[in-house]
Design a protein around this motif. Sequence first.
Motif, PDB file in Angstrom:
ATOM      1  N   LYS A   3       0.676  -1.472  -0.352  1.00  0.00           N
ATOM      2  CA  LYS A   3      -0.128  -0.202  -0.615  1.00  0.00           C
ATOM      3  C   LYS A   3       0.949   1.162  -0.122  1.00  0.00           C
ATOM      4  O   LYS A   3       0.698   2.458  -0.791  1.00  0.00           O
ATOM      5  CB  LYS A   3      -0.645  -0.087   1.168  1.00  0.00           C
ATOM      6  CG  LYS A   3      -1.701   0.956   0.717  1.00  0.00           C
ATOM      7  CD  LYS A   3      -1.784   1.250   3.011  1.00  0.00           C
ATOM      8  CE  LYS A   3      -2.253   2.831   3.483  1.00  0.00           C
ATOM      9  NZ  LYS A   3      -3.092   3.521   5.076  1.00  0.00           N
ATOM     10  N   MET A  52      -5.524  -5.604  -3.603  1.00  0.00           N
ATOM     11  CA  MET A  52      -5.699  -5.169  -3.217  1.00  0.00           C
ATOM     12  C   MET A  52      -4.648  -3.463  -4.679  1.00  0.00           C
ATOM     13  O   MET A  52      -5.323  -3.624  -4.727  1.00  0.00           O
ATOM     14  CB  MET A  52      -5.820  -3.919  -2.468  1.00  0.00           C
ATOM     15  CG  MET A  52      -6.891  -4.676  -1.516  1.00  0.00           C
ATOM     16  SD  MET A  52      -6.859  -3.152  -0.356  1.00  0.00           S
ATOM     17  CE  MET A  52      -8.501  -2.375  -1.253  1.00  0.00           C
ATOM     18  N   LYS A 103     -13.244  -4.919   4.376  1.00  0.00           N
ATOM     19  CA  LYS A 103     -13.776  -6.081   3.989  1.00  0.00           C
ATOM     20  C   LYS A 103     -12.581  -7.431   4.313  1.00  0.00           C
ATOM     21  O   LYS A 103     -13.408  -8.705   3.445  1.00  0.00           O
ATOM     22  CB  LYS A 103     -14.239  -5.971   2.644  1.00  0.00           C
ATOM     23  CG  LYS A 103     -15.084  -5.095   2.259  1.00  0.00           C
ATOM     24  CD  LYS A 103     -16.323  -4.969   2.056  1.00  0.00           C
ATOM     25  CE  LYS A 103     -17.672  -4.188   2.052  1.00  0.00           C
ATOM     26  NZ  LYS A 103     -18.085  -3.694   1.084  1.00  0.00           N
ATOM     27  N   THR A 149      -5.088  -5.116  -7.755  1.00  0.00           N
ATOM     28  CA  THR A 149      -6.210  -4.487  -8.625  1.00  0.00           C
ATOM     29  C   THR A 149      -6.380  -3.169  -9.030  1.00  0.00           C
ATOM     30  O   THR A 149      -7.315  -2.562  -9.668  1.00  0.00           O
ATOM     31  CB  THR A 149      -7.352  -5.170  -8.068  1.00  0.00           C
ATOM     32  OG1 THR A 149      -7.124  -4.940  -6.668  1.00  0.00           O
ATOM     33  CG2 THR A 149      -7.484  -6.851  -7.893  1.00  0.00           C
ATOM     34  N   GLU A 178      -8.975  -1.114 -10.570  1.00  0.00           N
ATOM     35  CA  GLU A 178      -9.830  -0.420 -10.223  1.00  0.00           C
ATOM     36  C   GLU A 178      -9.245   0.768 -10.048  1.00  0.00           C
ATOM     37  O   GLU A 178     -10.344   1.697  -9.279  1.00  0.00           O
ATOM     38  CB  GLU A 178      -9.849  -0.788  -8.792  1.00  0.00           C
ATOM     39  CG  GLU A 178     -10.595  -2.697  -8.829  1.00  0.00           C
ATOM     40  CD  GLU A 178     -11.002  -3.137  -7.237  1.00  0.00           C
ATOM     41  OE1 GLU A 178     -10.044  -2.869  -6.986  1.00  0.00           O
ATOM     42  OE2 GLU A 178     -11.313  -4.699  -7.575  1.00  0.00           O
ATOM     43  N   HIS A 220     -10.009   3.762  -0.380  1.00  0.00           N
ATOM     44  CA  HIS A 220     -10.235   2.953  -0.916  1.00  0.00           C
ATOM     45  C   HIS A 220      -9.120   1.755  -0.485  1.00  0.00           C
ATOM     46  O   HIS A 220      -9.776   0.273  -0.114  1.00  0.00           O
ATOM     47  CB  HIS A 220      -9.344   3.218  -2.232  1.00  0.00           C
ATOM     48  CG  HIS A 220      -9.734   1.142  -3.504  1.00  0.00           C
ATOM     49  ND1 HIS A 220     -11.011   1.355  -3.159  1.00  0.00           N
ATOM     50  CD2 HIS A 220      -9.364   0.870  -3.514  1.00  0.00           C
ATOM     51  CE1 HIS A 220     -10.562   0.365  -4.608  1.00  0.00           C
ATOM     52  NE2 HIS A 220      -9.155  -0.090  -3.741  1.00  0.00           N
ATOM     53  N   PHE A 221      -8.448   1.613   0.053  1.00  0.00           N
ATOM     54  CA  PHE A 221      -7.757   1.039   1.157  1.00  0.00           C
ATOM     55  C   PHE A 221      -8.042   0.742   2.670  1.00  0.00           C
ATOM     56  O   PHE A 221      -8.409  -0.894   2.544  1.00  0.00           O
ATOM     57  CB  PHE A 221      -5.974   0.830   1.315  1.00  0.00           C
ATOM     58  CG  PHE A 221      -5.466   0.656   0.545  1.00  0.00           C
ATOM     59  CD1 PHE A 221      -4.908   0.012   0.066  1.00  0.00           C
ATOM     60  CD2 PHE A 221      -4.841   2.038  -0.878  1.00  0.00           C
ATOM     61  CE1 PHE A 221      -4.071  -0.185  -1.388  1.00  0.00           C
ATOM     62  CE2 PHE A 221      -3.379   1.862  -1.697  1.00  0.00           C
ATOM     63  CZ  PHE A 221      -3.887   0.739  -2.071  1.00  0.00           C
ATOM     64  N   HIS A 236     -11.439   0.767   2.964  1.00  0.00           N
ATOM     65  CA  HIS A 236     -12.727  -0.413   2.950  1.00  0.00           C
ATOM     66  C   HIS A 236     -12.370  -1.827   2.241  1.00  0.00           C
ATOM     67  O   HIS A 236     -13.180  -2.660   2.715  1.00  0.00           O
ATOM     68  CB  HIS A 236     -13.622   0.880   2.120  1.00  0.00           C
ATOM     69  CG  HIS A 236     -14.129   1.821   2.034  1.00  0.00           C
ATOM     70  ND1 HIS A 236     -15.267   1.731   2.806  1.00  0.00           N
ATOM     71  CD2 HIS A 236     -13.993   3.215   1.603  1.00  0.00           C
ATOM     72  CE1 HIS A 236     -15.745   2.618   3.164  1.00  0.00           C
ATOM     73  NE2 HIS A 236     -14.733   3.939   2.707  1.00  0.00           N
ATOM     74  N   GLY A 237     -11.378  -1.726   1.826  1.00  0.00           N
ATOM     75  CA  GLY A 237     -10.415  -3.055   1.207  1.00  0.00           C
ATOM     76  C   GLY A 237     -10.376  -3.590   2.219  1.00  0.00           C
ATOM     77  O   GLY A 237     -10.287  -4.432   2.705  1.00  0.00           O
ATOM     78  N   ARG A 243      -9.566  -7.348   2.546  1.00  0.00           N
ATOM     79  CA  ARG A 243      -8.758  -7.578   1.291  1.00  0.00           C
ATOM     80  C   ARG A 243      -7.269  -7.840   1.934  1.00  0.00           C
ATOM     81  O   ARG A 243      -6.472  -6.862   3.035  1.00  0.00           O
ATOM     82  CB  ARG A 243      -9.415  -7.154   0.692  1.00  0.00           C
ATOM     83  CG  ARG A 243     -10.874  -7.183  -0.467  1.00  0.00           C
ATOM     84  CD  ARG A 243     -11.071  -6.219  -1.186  1.00  0.00           C
ATOM     85  NE  ARG A 243      -9.781  -6.406  -2.221  1.00  0.00           N
ATOM     86  CZ  ARG A 243     -10.180  -5.659  -3.349  1.00  0.00           C
ATOM     87  NH1 ARG A 243     -11.145  -4.563  -3.293  1.00  0.00           N
ATOM     88  NH2 ARG A 243     -10.035  -5.283  -4.240  1.00  0.00           N
ATOM     89  N   TYR A 295     -15.705   3.287  -2.635  1.00  0.00           N
ATOM     90  CA  TYR A 295     -15.516   1.808  -3.302  1.00  0.00           C
ATOM     91  C   TYR A 295     -16.662   0.757  -3.586  1.00  0.00           C
ATOM     92  O   TYR A 295     -16.463  -0.233  -4.318  1.00  0.00           O
ATOM     93  CB  TYR A 295     -15.163   1.541  -1.380  1.00  0.00           C
ATOM     94  CG  TYR A 295     -14.070   0.317  -1.356  1.00  0.00           C
ATOM     95  CD1 TYR A 295     -13.429  -0.253  -1.892  1.00  0.00           C
ATOM     96  CD2 TYR A 295     -15.272  -0.714  -1.267  1.00  0.00           C
ATOM     97  CE1 TYR A 295     -12.423  -1.340  -1.911  1.00  0.00           C
ATOM     98  CE2 TYR A 295     -14.457  -2.339  -0.772  1.00  0.00           C
ATOM     99  CZ  TYR A 295     -13.337  -2.283  -1.037  1.00  0.00           C
ATOM    100  OH  TYR A 295     -12.888  -3.810  -1.270  1.00  0.00           O
ATOM    101  N   ASP A 313     -16.448  -1.744  -6.548  1.00  0.00           N
ATOM    102  CA  ASP A 313     -17.164  -2.972  -6.352  1.00  0.00           C
ATOM    103  C   ASP A 313     -17.881  -3.165  -7.207  1.00  0.00           C
ATOM    104  O   ASP A 313     -17.933  -4.358  -7.662  1.00  0.00           O
ATOM    105  CB  ASP A 313     -17.412  -3.236  -4.442  1.00  0.00           C
ATOM    106  CG  ASP A 313     -17.397  -3.994  -3.716  1.00  0.00           C
ATOM    107  OD1 ASP A 313     -16.712  -4.865  -4.021  1.00  0.00           O
ATOM    108  OD2 ASP A 313     -17.885  -4.629  -3.156  1.00  0.00           O
TER     109      ASP A 313
END
Lengths: 187, 109
Positions: free
Chosen positions: A3, A46, A39, A49, B40, A32-33, A35-36, A41, B26, B30
Amino acid sequence: MMKDEFLKKLRSHLVKIPEKEKQEILSDYVEHFQHGFHKGRTEEEMVRTLGDPRKIARELIADYHLERAQENQSFVSLFRATFTFLGLGFFNLVFMLGPLIIVLSVIFSMYVTSLILLITPLFAIEALLMESSLLEFLLRLLTSLIGAGVGLLLGMGTVRFSRTFFGWFIRYLKSNLNIIKGVNKHA
Amino acid sequence: MNVQFKKGVLTLCVLVLTLKKDRYGYELVDHISEKFLIAEGTIYPILRRLTKDGYFTTYLSESKEGPPRKYYQLTEAGKLYAEELIGEWETFNKGVDQLIKEGLDHDEG
């Protein structure tokens, strides 16, 4: 890549973009990180992607120059935006470079011509100093004032023309961001 | 896939997803990446551009579960733009569909 490395790379590629905007941009990716991670991830997945930070940066730079060009009517920004878009693989813009340069030189020479015409009355004064007759001086003054008038009109016309051209070219660049339009133009 | 084409499609996707309700970054990423493969990170520059062009307004909202969210809300201009792009997409899509059909028919006949 992890990251922090991703964020560092993105920041370092965002050249010529003001610090405030850089922070805004980076905060989107930080979010973004977050939230990932929430979840469940992993960092590596991450980063993979998200894509190449250099490409992302180039896109942001192109948008930035375009915005600048629009705000300040700056030809430098217009060129920069065009070239960054070229770098992004918008190769159809290559065909626009020739016409762009031609139109810009026409605009430039029109400005120069109108400036020269505007200062012609000064030459009439020079005639007065050269001990020529009053009649000759008045004649010169009259013609040069007409010249200055033409110069003024030409200058105003050029300002208008370059504004119109600017708006048009920016719209053209923007339409490139939305190729669906380009595809079905004839439909 | 062609960069320009993809950008156009992704622009359409984020606009369509925000038609009925505001969404955060996000969430948009998603939703779209569920449907097809994207880098992304390319969604955020699109969101930024659309915001600067006045198609979105944004606001930050704390959430009880998880990190704060930056929400994107379509403006009136954004709604109009979305409709315009949907129309373009439909014309384009119809054309491709017809060509595919013609191609397949030709194969079989």
